[in-house]
Design an enzyme around this catalytic site. Sequence first.
Site, PDB file in Angstrom:
ATOM      1  N   LYS A   9       3.833   0.155  -8.515  1.00 49.47           N
ATOM      2  CA  LYS A   9       2.503   0.075  -8.291  1.00 49.47           C
ATOM      3  C   LYS A   9       1.563   0.793  -9.110  1.00 49.47           C
ATOM      4  O   LYS A   9       1.851   1.804  -9.925  1.00 49.47           O
ATOM      5  CB  LYS A   9       2.364   0.024  -6.779  1.00 49.47           C
ATOM      6  CG  LYS A   9       3.171  -0.799  -5.803  1.00 49.47           C
ATOM      7  CD  LYS A   9       2.739  -0.250  -4.372  1.00 49.47           C
ATOM      8  CE  LYS A   9       3.391  -1.497  -3.578  1.00 49.47           C
ATOM      9  NZ  LYS A   9       3.061  -1.114  -1.991  1.00 49.47           N
ATOM     10  N   TYR A  49       0.654 -10.852  -1.506  1.00 53.28           N
ATOM     11  CA  TYR A  49       0.577 -10.123  -0.086  1.00 53.28           C
ATOM     12  C   TYR A  49       0.080 -11.110   0.860  1.00 53.28           C
ATOM     13  O   TYR A  49      -0.257 -10.697   1.789  1.00 53.28           O
ATOM     14  CB  TYR A  49      -0.233  -9.036  -0.362  1.00 53.28           C
ATOM     15  CG  TYR A  49       0.491  -7.777  -0.646  1.00 53.28           C
ATOM     16  CD1 TYR A  49       2.039  -7.262   0.058  1.00 53.28           C
ATOM     17  CD2 TYR A  49       0.268  -6.828  -1.790  1.00 53.28           C
ATOM     18  CE1 TYR A  49       2.521  -6.206  -0.390  1.00 53.28           C
ATOM     19  CE2 TYR A  49       1.063  -6.065  -2.334  1.00 53.28           C
ATOM     20  CZ  TYR A  49       2.286  -5.658  -1.551  1.00 53.28           C
ATOM     21  OH  TYR A  49       2.898  -4.332  -1.937  1.00 53.28           O
ATOM     22  N   PHE A  57      -6.085  -3.755   6.494  1.00 45.18           N
ATOM     23  CA  PHE A  57      -5.951  -3.195   5.159  1.00 45.18           C
ATOM     24  C   PHE A  57      -5.788  -4.036   3.972  1.00 45.18           C
ATOM     25  O   PHE A  57      -5.424  -3.711   2.964  1.00 45.18           O
ATOM     26  CB  PHE A  57      -4.689  -2.088   5.124  1.00 45.18           C
ATOM     27  CG  PHE A  57      -3.435  -2.777   5.686  1.00 45.18           C
ATOM     28  CD1 PHE A  57      -2.639  -3.617   4.518  1.00 45.18           C
ATOM     29  CD2 PHE A  57      -2.828  -2.713   6.789  1.00 45.18           C
ATOM     30  CE1 PHE A  57      -1.413  -4.003   4.676  1.00 45.18           C
ATOM     31  CE2 PHE A  57      -1.400  -3.204   6.983  1.00 45.18           C
ATOM     32  CZ  PHE A  57      -0.886  -3.940   6.000  1.00 45.18           C
ATOM     33  N   ARG A  85      15.260  -0.815  -0.557  1.00 40.20           N
ATOM     34  CA  ARG A  85      14.484  -0.195   0.378  1.00 40.20           C
ATOM     35  C   ARG A  85      14.891   1.310   0.638  1.00 40.20           C
ATOM     36  O   ARG A  85      13.883   2.098   1.000  1.00 40.20           O
ATOM     37  CB  ARG A  85      14.726  -1.186   1.409  1.00 40.20           C
ATOM     38  CG  ARG A  85      14.633  -2.655   1.473  1.00 40.20           C
ATOM     39  CD  ARG A  85      12.939  -2.798   1.762  1.00 40.20           C
ATOM     40  NE  ARG A  85      12.256  -2.750   2.936  1.00 40.20           N
ATOM     41  CZ  ARG A  85      10.976  -2.812   2.820  1.00 40.20           C
ATOM     42  NH1 ARG A  85      10.327  -3.415   1.977  1.00 40.20           N
ATOM     43  NH2 ARG A  85      10.404  -2.384   4.219  1.00 40.20           N
ATOM     44  N   THR A  91       7.159   3.194   4.482  1.00 38.36           N
ATOM     45  CA  THR A  91       6.054   2.664   3.703  1.00 38.36           C
ATOM     46  C   THR A  91       4.996   3.966   3.873  1.00 38.36           C
ATOM     47  O   THR A  91       4.404   4.139   2.858  1.00 38.36           O
ATOM     48  CB  THR A  91       5.486   1.854   4.633  1.00 38.36           C
ATOM     49  OG1 THR A  91       6.324   0.759   4.825  1.00 38.36           O
ATOM     50  CG2 THR A  91       4.223   1.267   4.151  1.00 38.36           C
ATOM     51  N   ARG A 102       9.104   7.407  -2.599  1.00 36.01           N
ATOM     52  CA  ARG A 102       7.824   7.504  -2.000  1.00 36.01           C
ATOM     53  C   ARG A 102       7.771   8.851  -1.651  1.00 36.01           C
ATOM     54  O   ARG A 102       6.564   9.329  -1.500  1.00 36.01           O
ATOM     55  CB  ARG A 102       7.544   6.428  -0.933  1.00 36.01           C
ATOM     56  CG  ARG A 102       7.412   4.884  -1.182  1.00 36.01           C
ATOM     57  CD  ARG A 102       7.578   4.033  -0.220  1.00 36.01           C
ATOM     58  NE  ARG A 102       7.096   2.850  -0.491  1.00 36.01           N
ATOM     59  CZ  ARG A 102       7.138   1.549   0.155  1.00 36.01           C
ATOM     60  NH1 ARG A 102       8.110   1.664   1.409  1.00 36.01           N
ATOM     61  NH2 ARG A 102       6.653   0.407  -0.380  1.00 36.01           N
ATOM     62  N   ASN A 112       1.242   3.840  -2.371  1.00 38.57           N
ATOM     63  CA  ASN A 112       2.626   4.363  -2.247  1.00 38.57           C
ATOM     64  C   ASN A 112       3.828   4.052  -3.267  1.00 38.57           C
ATOM     65  O   ASN A 112       4.971   4.095  -3.065  1.00 38.57           O
ATOM     66  CB  ASN A 112       3.285   3.933  -0.632  1.00 38.57           C
ATOM     67  CG  ASN A 112       3.313   2.406  -0.712  1.00 38.57           C
ATOM     68  OD1 ASN A 112       3.056   1.553  -1.495  1.00 38.57           O
ATOM     69  ND2 ASN A 112       3.574   1.866   0.531  1.00 38.57           N
ATOM     70  N   HIS A 115       6.974  -1.153  -4.346  1.00 40.05           N
ATOM     71  CA  HIS A 115       7.113  -2.116  -3.254  1.00 40.05           C
ATOM     72  C   HIS A 115       8.760  -2.892  -3.853  1.00 40.05           C
ATOM     73  O   HIS A 115       9.298  -2.870  -4.873  1.00 40.05           O
ATOM     74  CB  HIS A 115       6.435  -3.463  -3.800  1.00 40.05           C
ATOM     75  CG  HIS A 115       6.953  -4.883  -3.157  1.00 40.05           C
ATOM     76  ND1 HIS A 115       6.812  -5.134  -1.825  1.00 40.05           N
ATOM     77  CD2 HIS A 115       7.673  -5.815  -3.826  1.00 40.05           C
ATOM     78  CE1 HIS A 115       7.317  -6.267  -1.709  1.00 40.05           C
ATOM     79  NE2 HIS A 115       7.942  -6.818  -2.799  1.00 40.05           N
ATOM     80  N   GLU A 126       9.768 -13.874  -4.421  1.00 39.77           N
ATOM     81  CA  GLU A 126       8.947 -12.980  -5.007  1.00 39.77           C
ATOM     82  C   GLU A 126       9.515 -13.024  -6.579  1.00 39.77           C
ATOM     83  O   GLU A 126       8.437 -12.790  -7.590  1.00 39.77           O
ATOM     84  CB  GLU A 126       9.006 -11.551  -4.670  1.00 39.77           C
ATOM     85  CG  GLU A 126       8.350 -11.561  -3.170  1.00 39.77           C
ATOM     86  CD  GLU A 126       8.633 -10.169  -2.380  1.00 39.77           C
ATOM     87  OE1 GLU A 126       8.034  -9.990  -1.361  1.00 39.77           O
ATOM     88  OE2 GLU A 126       9.295  -9.246  -2.879  1.00 39.77           O
TER      89      GLU A 126
HETATM   90  P1  RTP Z   1       5.896  -3.417   0.416  1.00 38.60           P
HETATM   91  O1  RTP Z   1       5.875  -4.616   0.951  1.00 38.60           O
HETATM   92  O2  RTP Z   1       4.618  -2.998  -0.682  1.00 38.60           O
HETATM   93  O3  RTP Z   1       7.341  -2.977  -0.360  1.00 38.60           O
HETATM   94  O4  RTP Z   1       5.655  -1.967   1.496  1.00 38.60           O
HETATM   95  P2  RTP Z   1       6.650  -2.154   2.612  1.00 38.60           P
HETATM   96  O5  RTP Z   1       7.317  -3.449   3.005  1.00 38.60           O
HETATM   97  O6  RTP Z   1       7.097  -0.995   3.007  1.00 38.60           O
HETATM   98  O7  RTP Z   1       5.281  -2.393   3.802  1.00 38.60           O
HETATM   99  P3  RTP Z   1       4.586  -3.378   4.186  1.00 38.60           P
HETATM  100  O8  RTP Z   1       4.360  -3.409   5.617  1.00 38.60           O
HETATM  101  O9  RTP Z   1       4.912  -4.752   3.831  1.00 38.60           O
HETATM  102  O10 RTP Z   1       2.774  -3.200   3.601  1.00 38.60           O
HETATM  103  C1  RTP Z   1       2.588  -3.554   2.243  1.00 38.60           C
HETATM  104  C2  RTP Z   1       1.817  -2.632   1.438  1.00 38.60           C
HETATM  105  O11 RTP Z   1       0.498  -2.585   1.945  1.00 38.60           O
HETATM  106  C3  RTP Z   1      -0.017  -1.432   2.200  1.00 38.60           C
HETATM  107  N1  RTP Z   1      -0.113  -0.669   3.422  1.00 38.60           N
HETATM  108  N2  RTP Z   1      -1.229  -0.164   3.779  1.00 38.60           N
HETATM  109  N3  RTP Z   1      -3.412   1.224   5.049  1.00 38.60           N
HETATM  110  C4  RTP Z   1      -2.305   0.884   5.906  1.00 38.60           C
HETATM  111  O12 RTP Z   1      -2.185   1.198   6.904  1.00 38.60           O
HETATM  112  C5  RTP Z   1      -1.206   0.322   5.010  1.00 38.60           C
HETATM  113  N4  RTP Z   1      -0.173  -0.384   5.717  1.00 38.60           N
HETATM  114  C6  RTP Z   1       0.533  -0.688   4.303  1.00 38.60           C
HETATM  115  C7  RTP Z   1       1.043  -0.400   1.470  1.00 38.60           C
HETATM  116  O13 RTP Z   1       1.192  -0.168  -0.037  1.00 38.60           O
HETATM  117  C8  RTP Z   1       2.430  -1.127   1.679  1.00 38.60           C
HETATM  118  O14 RTP Z   1       3.333  -0.989   0.933  1.00 38.60           O
HETATM  119 MG    MG Z   2       6.610  -5.206   2.947  1.00 40.55          MG
END
Ligand code: RTP
Ligand code: MG
Length: 138
Positions: A9, A49, A57, A85, A91, A102, A112, A115, A126
């Site tokens: 990222k 997304y 967010f 993962r 996250t 991370r 973070n 992805h 994707e």
């Molecule tokens: P990713 O999709 O980016 O691999 O991350 P992830 O599965 O671990 O997390 P996900 O719940 O899918 O969230 C996607 C991305 O959104 C941002 N985020 N911000 N401010 C917040 O509370 C918040 N929560 C998530 C992060 O960049 C996260 O990786």
């Molecule tokens: Mg995700």
Amino acid sequence: MERTFSIIKPDAVARNLQGEIMAMIQSAGLRIKGMKMIQLTKAQAEGFYAVHSARPFFGSLVEYMCSGPCVVMCLEGDNAVQKYRDLMGATNKDNAAEGTIRKKYALDIEKNSCHGSDGQDTAAVEIAYFFNALELVG
Ligand code: RTP
Ligand code: MG
């Protein structure tokens, strides 16, 4: 063999960490089958997304993902989705295990550093969102 999709990222690329993150990926036994550097448009980030479009967010996430270049990769290996993962960690960096990308590099819950796809179906969608067949090696 399984494939997954990865983004290094903008926060990590801005700090010139793509080489170190790629080394962690390769040390974990994942092979890079496609890779390019891109800067997402707002529409591309919103599309990628879209599953999070109702989340509070979302606007901030889209703005951040467009804020600078990313490295997008197709990764392959045994159990690649879960393996990557696990390598990324939680996250929220505060919950991420030692030795994860991370834990080492994330700035906060949003910025973070990486992805990774959350399943084989999403990985296929994707990968196809960012790469055509000529951009992936066999
Ligand atoms: P990713 O999709 O980016 O691999 O991350 P992830 O599965 O671990 O997390 P996900 O719940 O899918 O969230 C996607 C991305 O959104 C941002 N985020 N911000 N401010 C917040 O509370 C918040 N929560 C998530 C992060 O960049 C996260 O990786
Ligand atoms: Mg995700």
